[in-house]
Motif scaffolding. Sequence first.
Motif, PDB file in Angstrom:
ATOM      1  N   SER A   1      -5.621   1.913   8.142  1.00  0.00           N
ATOM      2  CA  SER A   1      -5.720   3.205   7.467  1.00  0.00           C
ATOM      3  C   SER A   1      -4.452   4.025   7.646  1.00  0.00           C
ATOM      4  N   ALA A   2      -3.857   3.933   8.827  1.00  0.00           N
ATOM      5  CA  ALA A   2      -2.621   4.683   9.097  1.00  0.00           C
ATOM      6  C   ALA A   2      -1.454   4.187   8.255  1.00  0.00           C
ATOM      7  N   MET A   3      -1.563   2.983   7.719  1.00  0.00           N
ATOM      8  CA  MET A   3      -0.474   2.384   6.945  1.00  0.00           C
ATOM      9  C   MET A   3      -0.490   2.814   5.478  1.00  0.00           C
ATOM     10  N   ARG A   4      -1.455   3.605   5.084  1.00  0.00           N
ATOM     11  CA  ARG A   4      -1.555   4.019   3.682  1.00  0.00           C
ATOM     12  C   ARG A   4      -0.390   4.929   3.304  1.00  0.00           C
ATOM     13  N   VAL A   5       0.398   4.472   2.347  1.00  0.00           N
ATOM     14  CA  VAL A   5       1.556   5.210   1.832  1.00  0.00           C
ATOM     15  C   VAL A   5       1.557   5.069   0.318  1.00  0.00           C
ATOM     16  N   ASP A   6       1.880   6.136  -0.380  1.00  0.00           N
ATOM     17  CA  ASP A   6       1.909   6.083  -1.841  1.00  0.00           C
ATOM     18  C   ASP A   6       2.830   4.958  -2.320  1.00  0.00           C
ATOM     19  N   GLY A   7       2.339   4.156  -3.243  1.00  0.00           N
ATOM     20  CA  GLY A   7       3.126   3.066  -3.815  1.00  0.00           C
ATOM     21  C   GLY A   7       2.938   1.736  -3.126  1.00  0.00           C
ATOM     22  N   VAL A   8       2.324   1.743  -1.943  1.00  0.00           N
ATOM     23  CA  VAL A   8       2.125   0.501  -1.190  1.00  0.00           C
ATOM     24  C   VAL A   8       0.737  -0.054  -1.472  1.00  0.00           C
ATOM     25  N   HIS A   9       0.671  -1.323  -1.809  1.00  0.00           N
ATOM     26  CA  HIS A   9      -0.601  -1.996  -2.088  1.00  0.00           C
ATOM     27  C   HIS A   9      -1.069  -2.761  -0.851  1.00  0.00           C
TER      28      HIS A   9
END
Length: 309
Positions: free
Chosen positions: A28-36
């Motif tokens: 969840s902490a890895m969620r970044v806009d543009g990353v799938h």
Amino acid sequence: MSEANPIVECVPNFSEGADSRKVEAIVSAMRVDGVHLLDWSLDPDHNRSVVTIAGPPSAVIESAVRGAGKAAELIDLTVQQGVHPRIGAADVIPFVPISGIKLDQCALLARQAGMEIWRRFGVPVYFYEAAASRPDRSNLEDVRKGQFEGLRDVVRKDSSRRPDVGGPTLHATAGASAVGARKFLVAYNIFLNTSDVAIARAIAKDIRASAGGLKGVKALGVLVHGRAQLTMNITDFEVTPISRVHARVTALAARHKTALAEGEIIGLVPNAACEHNSDWMGQLGHFDPATKILERRLENPLPWPNGAR
């Protein structure tokens, strides 16, 4: 996808495979806009989880760095155990070219990510494979020699084993991260019809490249739920197709008076590595092309979890 819109993959491996809440919080902490988010899985037997993400280079770097930071917060290697070798909470973080980007460019991404991991979280970093700054760190096995416990002690005495970034000692509970760049790697495990782990270890020694076996093959023999297993990384499936690995293991198993049971792919596999109607694919358990083949998952990524801890 054009070079104007490069896509890079990153496959962080975290040293936690038993506590789903911790792993979900890391992802969840890895969620970044543009990353799938393409894949994430827990392996309680090896006490390890593997996450696969893809997207634009800068966003993927940020995602990987955030994951390393959350792992350092939640994973304490002084109380963590597992059969898989590891030196860090975020153990390995490889960057892999997918489209519009080359391996040497991914090596630069790895260097950027490593600097950020140290700057933000105080976790030292070793660079490996295409990102290695020294020839003796090209192979991940050499970097991880001694695992966390051994490396933690040896860096205090031997300056040649100290991290490339940060240190000179390891993080007290999160160890160090190995950050690198490589070609696509296929993580392939085979169970044998025996509980004798010595057989799996003997076969692993015969097939691994470092012992003169198959080029681009890394292998260990381990015991999982009382069953002997070969756990392998195939680092260049174009040079050594998985069917060749399967055939060699089959022959060696017969020599040891045993046979292959089922196989499994950890994470994703590119379509080019798949050999449909082959023996090895026929022995895969629970293999769903829609969720396990890279190209298909890129078209239909997973939702990000909302875990928090």
